[in-house]
Structures are given as structure tokens and as C-alpha cells.
Write an enzyme that holds these catalytic residues in place. Structure first.
Site, mmCIF file in Angstrom:
data_model
loop_
_atom_site.group_PDB
_atom_site.id
_atom_site.type_symbol
_atom_site.label_atom_id
_atom_site.label_comp_id
_atom_site.label_asym_id
_atom_site.label_seq_id
_atom_site.Cartn_x
_atom_site.Cartn_y
_atom_site.Cartn_z
ATOM 1 N N ASP A 48 0.837 -1.200 0.000
ATOM 2 C CA ASP A 48 0.000 0.000 0.000
ATOM 3 C C ASP A 48 0.873 1.251 0.000
ATOM 4 O O ASP A 48 1.726 1.435 0.864
ATOM 5 C CB ASP A 48 -0.905 0.002 1.238
ATOM 6 C CG ASP A 48 -2.087 0.933 1.091
ATOM 7 O OD1 ASP A 48 -1.895 2.102 0.703
ATOM 8 O OD2 ASP A 48 -3.223 0.495 1.352
ATOM 9 N N SER A 88 -7.337 4.294 -1.354
ATOM 10 C CA SER A 88 -7.154 2.845 -1.290
ATOM 11 C C SER A 88 -8.443 2.076 -1.532
ATOM 12 O O SER A 88 -8.411 0.938 -2.006
ATOM 13 C CB SER A 88 -6.565 2.447 0.074
ATOM 14 O OG SER A 88 -5.238 2.892 0.197
ATOM 15 N N THR A 141 -8.270 -1.459 1.921
ATOM 16 C CA THR A 141 -7.797 -2.456 0.956
ATOM 17 C C THR A 141 -8.353 -3.850 1.222
ATOM 18 O O THR A 141 -8.953 -4.460 0.327
ATOM 19 C CB THR A 141 -6.263 -2.481 0.904
ATOM 20 O OG1 THR A 141 -5.770 -1.177 0.588
ATOM 21 C CG2 THR A 141 -5.770 -3.467 -0.145
ATOM 22 N N GLU A 259 -1.280 -7.783 2.338
ATOM 23 C CA GLU A 259 -1.007 -6.350 2.208
ATOM 24 C C GLU A 259 0.035 -5.879 3.211
ATOM 25 O O GLU A 259 -0.088 -6.113 4.412
ATOM 26 C CB GLU A 259 -2.278 -5.529 2.418
ATOM 27 C CG GLU A 259 -2.021 -4.030 2.193
ATOM 28 C CD GLU A 259 -3.169 -3.143 2.660
ATOM 29 O OE1 GLU A 259 -3.392 -2.106 2.010
ATOM 30 O OE2 GLU A 259 -3.828 -3.473 3.668
ATOM 31 N N ASP A 264 2.230 2.581 3.425
ATOM 32 C CA ASP A 264 1.417 3.771 3.182
ATOM 33 C C ASP A 264 1.446 4.715 4.377
ATOM 34 O O ASP A 264 1.588 5.929 4.232
ATOM 35 C CB ASP A 264 -0.014 3.326 2.894
ATOM 36 C CG ASP A 264 -0.969 4.476 2.641
ATOM 37 O OD1 ASP A 264 -0.745 5.227 1.675
ATOM 38 O OD2 ASP A 264 -1.941 4.622 3.408
ATOM 39 N N HIS A 268 2.548 8.558 4.540
ATOM 40 C CA HIS A 268 1.667 9.645 4.982
ATOM 41 C C HIS A 268 2.339 10.474 6.074
ATOM 42 O O HIS A 268 2.182 11.696 6.122
ATOM 43 C CB HIS A 268 0.350 9.085 5.524
ATOM 44 C CG HIS A 268 -0.663 8.753 4.476
ATOM 45 N ND1 HIS A 268 -1.213 9.712 3.642
ATOM 46 C CD2 HIS A 268 -1.244 7.576 4.142
ATOM 47 C CE1 HIS A 268 -2.090 9.132 2.829
ATOM 48 N NE2 HIS A 268 -2.126 7.834 3.104
ATOM 49 N N ASP A 306 -1.272 -0.134 -4.796
ATOM 50 C CA ASP A 306 -2.569 0.460 -5.136
ATOM 51 C C ASP A 306 -2.425 1.907 -5.580
ATOM 52 O O ASP A 306 -3.232 2.419 -6.345
ATOM 53 C CB ASP A 306 -3.548 0.341 -3.968
ATOM 54 C CG ASP A 306 -2.984 0.863 -2.656
ATOM 55 O OD1 ASP A 306 -1.782 1.201 -2.592
ATOM 56 O OD2 ASP A 306 -3.749 0.918 -1.667
ATOM 57 N N HIS A 307 -1.372 2.575 -5.094
ATOM 58 C CA HIS A 307 -1.089 3.968 -5.446
ATOM 59 C C HIS A 307 0.237 4.347 -4.802
ATOM 60 O O HIS A 307 0.745 3.620 -3.937
ATOM 61 C CB HIS A 307 -2.193 4.905 -4.931
ATOM 62 C CG HIS A 307 -2.468 4.735 -3.464
ATOM 63 N ND1 HIS A 307 -1.595 5.176 -2.485
ATOM 64 C CD2 HIS A 307 -3.482 4.119 -2.801
ATOM 65 C CE1 HIS A 307 -2.069 4.870 -1.290
ATOM 66 N NE2 HIS A 307 -3.199 4.202 -1.458
#
Length: 371
Positions: A48, A88, A141, A259, A264, A268, A306-307
């Protein structure tokens, strides 16, 4: 006159070919491998928020990644149905269902119609199904693979749907969303005890280590998300190993999604060391999947993001000292950058080049629809 009519009919036939082709494929999941035998087992690893720079940082620090064993590599576009920058929920939906939706929606169309997920297709094919995450299993997710709601924040509702989803293995956090609201650690507003819907529930490392010959288990090792990598017990590697060993008992095969959720979160937070530690932990879990696939030729592994999160960039460091000494972030949110996809094993060639994330879901579900 007859010659003229023949030419007109010929032209109409030529124009109709692409239209007929579109009509025959628009509602079906097809791939270049549709004429081949589909993979028996599918393992989906999602990092993620993982971008190219995240992987680069991991390689600098580790030296050699398990990801380097993948020979089929591509890039994914990640936009959602309503925004260039996806969240997500929408990205997970694209991977799990093969369809685009709007940000914050979980495996439903923008009108709220449920979209069938790869786990639902797998269960129809009598395959075992599993989810392993370092977040709550109700997070965006994992939820996209098991639930259908119009807002990712409805985690109590997502938990209820997960408890009814007939998954064989669930490892992660989120216990608070499954216990009655009167309990001190509950995250629900009602008195439903959703843990009663599962045949076997564990909540500690000791219980995890004592698991015997079982076919199904739910392990919820935290009230909400799991701690960071250095404090996680069991860790992502151990959970992945156990999930594969349980699911592989099914003679029809299995589908597993793993995952690395907190890559992620480190991004962040704009915390370089946090994201790198989670990236390396994720790569170790990928190695577990590869070890299985090497001795099980009917297995497909895909590793994707996912990004991208944070607009992370590396500016300096040392290969000799295995350190990233200078880096930067352009933002604290997601970006619209393309992200990598790696594939190994049965059907791996179907995921190369530049493709959209929804295409990944279409190909995967196409395999299962052939059953």
C-alpha cells in the site's frame, strides 16, 4: 446496382466487426491467457502506497530484494472513476473486482450496486480464500476484497459483512469492530458479537504458534491496526507462511491477498525510516510467496501497489553503508504516479507493459470465470 449493394454490405460488415467485438468482451473478463489453463493458486501482494522510490530505498538498505527475482514487470495507472488521485478504497476495488469506482467506495458502483470480488469468484470455484494485513482487516484495501459499502469509514458494517463472507483465513487487526459495544475495547455502537460467526478465533502470538492441523482460522491480533514492524507478533512473514500452509490444503487451489499496509502510513507521516522498515518487511513476505510458487508450478504471484503515497524521492545515500541519507516528500497524501507490478509463475506474462489497475482485476477474475 448489385455491385453497389455488395460494396455497401461489405462496408457495413467491416464497420460492425469492432462493435461486435466490444459487445462480446465488455461484460466479460478476458485476458491473453484465456485459451490456456488458468493458475490453480493466486497470491496477490499489495504494498500500500509503494512507489518506485520506496522500492529503490528498500534495495539500497537491504542490498538485494526478493522482488528482483521477478522477470515480468509492468506499470499501473491508478486513477479512480471520479479523480486522478485514487484512494485505497477505489484502488482496492479495481484490483479486487476489475471495475473502477469512486473514491471511498468499497466494491460497489457509484450507484451503490455490489461488484463481485475475486474472493467471491474463488469461492464459487471451490477454492480456499485468505487475507493477511498489517492494518485492521476492516481497512479499505482488505475490505475491498470482502465487503460492499458506499463509504470505507463504515467499518462496523464492513466487519459484519466480513463475518458473513466465508473466508478461510483472516490475519490482521481490527478485533474491536467484531465485539459488542458494551466491551471496553469495542469499536462498535451495537451489541453484535460478530466473532460468533467464525469457527476459530485467536488473538495472541501464543495461540498463533499453537495452531495445529486446521482448515480455517481468524486471527485478530489488535483492537485496531497492528503495531509497527519491530513490535508485531506474529509478523507479516509468519502470518503469510501460516496462511499459505492452511490454504494450500484445498485441492482446488486458493486465492490469498497479503497487504503491507503500513508502507502507506510511513509515507503519509513522511517518515523515511518507517516506510523503509515496512517496505523491507513486505519484501520478506513476498519471499515466502516465491518459495511456495517455486515448488508449485500452478501458482501465480503478483506484487503491486494500489497507489503511490507521499511523492517520496531519494537524494543521497550509500550503497556501501546501506543507508538513505537524504530524501524528501512532496506531500502527505497520495499522488497520481504510475506504480509497479511484478508477476511470477503461471500467467505472469499477462501483467507486463503499461496497464490500468482495473485490468489486473479483470485478468485475475477472468481466470476464475473459466472454471
Amino acid at each position: 446496382m448489385k455491385l453497389f449493394k455488395c460494396r455497401v454490405l461489405t462496408l457495413l460488415f467491416i464497420w460492425a466487426i469492432p462493435l461486435l467485438s466490444f459487445a462480446s468482451t465488455s461484460d466479460n473478463f478476458l485476458s491473453d491467457a484465456d485459451s490456456e489453463i488458468p493458475p490453480k493458486n493466486i497470491i496477490i501482494f499489495i504494498g500500500d502506497g509503494m512507489g518506485i522510490a520506496h522500492i529503490s530505498a528498500g534495495k539500497i538498505v537491504k542490498g538485494q530484494l526478493n522482488l528482483e527475482q521477478f522477470k515480468h514487470i509492468g506499470l499501473l495507472t491508478t486513477h479512480s472513476q471520479d479523480a486522478l488521485v485514487t484512494d485505497s478504497a477505489a484502488a482496492g476495488t479495481a484490483i479486487a473486482t476489475g471495475y473502477k469506482t469512486i473514491n471511498h467506495f468499497i466494491s460497489v458502483t457509484k450507484e451503490g450496486k455490489p461488484l463481485k470480488t475475486i474472493m467471491e469468484y474463488a469461492q464459487e470455484a471451490n477454492k480456499a480464500t485468505g487475507i493477511v494485513v498489517t492494518s485492521s482487516i476492516t481497512h479499505a484495501t482488505p475490505a475491498a476484497f470482502m465487503a460492499h459499502v458506499d463509504n470505507r469509514k463504515k467499518e462496523a458494517l464492513i466487519a459484519k459483512q466480513i463475518s458473513e463472507s466465508h473466508m478461510d483465513v483472516l490475519f490482521g487487526g481490527g478485533r474491536g469492530y467484531f465485539i459488542p459495544g458494551s466491551k471496553p475495547t469495542s469499536l462498535r455502537n451495537d451489541e453484535q458479537d460478530l466473532l460468533l460467526n467464525f469457527p476459530l478465533v485467536i488473538s495472541s502470538e501464543d495461540e498463533f504458534n499453537q495452531l495445529g492441523d486446521i482448515n480455517s482460522v481468524v486471527g485478530l491480533f489488535a483492537i485496531n491496526e497492528l503495531p509497527k514492524v519491530n513490535l508485531r507478533r506474529p509478523g507479516l512473514v509468519q502470518m503469510t507462511q501460516k496462511a499459505i500452509s492452511i490454504l494450500a490444503k484445498n485441492k482446488q487451489g486458493f486465492v490469498l491477498m497479503v497487504e503491507g499496509s503500513q508502507i502507506d502510513w510511513g509515507s503519509h507521516a513522511n517518515e523515511q525510516d518507517y516506510l523503509i522498515s515496512e517496505m523491507l518487511d513486505f519484501d520478506e513476505a513476498v519471499g515466502v510467496g516465491l518459495n511456495f510458487a517455486k515448488t508449485n508450478s500452478q501458482t501465480l504471484i503478483i506484487v503491486l501497489s494500489d497507489h503511490e503515497t507521499g511523492g517520496f524521492a531519494i537524494h543521497n545515500g550509500s550503497l556501501a553503508n546501506k543507508i538513505v541519507s537524504e530524501s524528501s516528500f512532496s506531500r502527505i497524501e497520495h499522488t497520481a504516479e504510475m506504480v509497479p507490478i511484478f508477476s511470477y509463475g503461471k500467467g505472469a506474462k499477462d501483467f507486463t507493459g503499461i496497464i490500468d489497475n482495473a485490468k489486473v482485476g479483470q485478468i485475475l477474475n477472468g481466470y476464475l470465470r473459466q472454471k
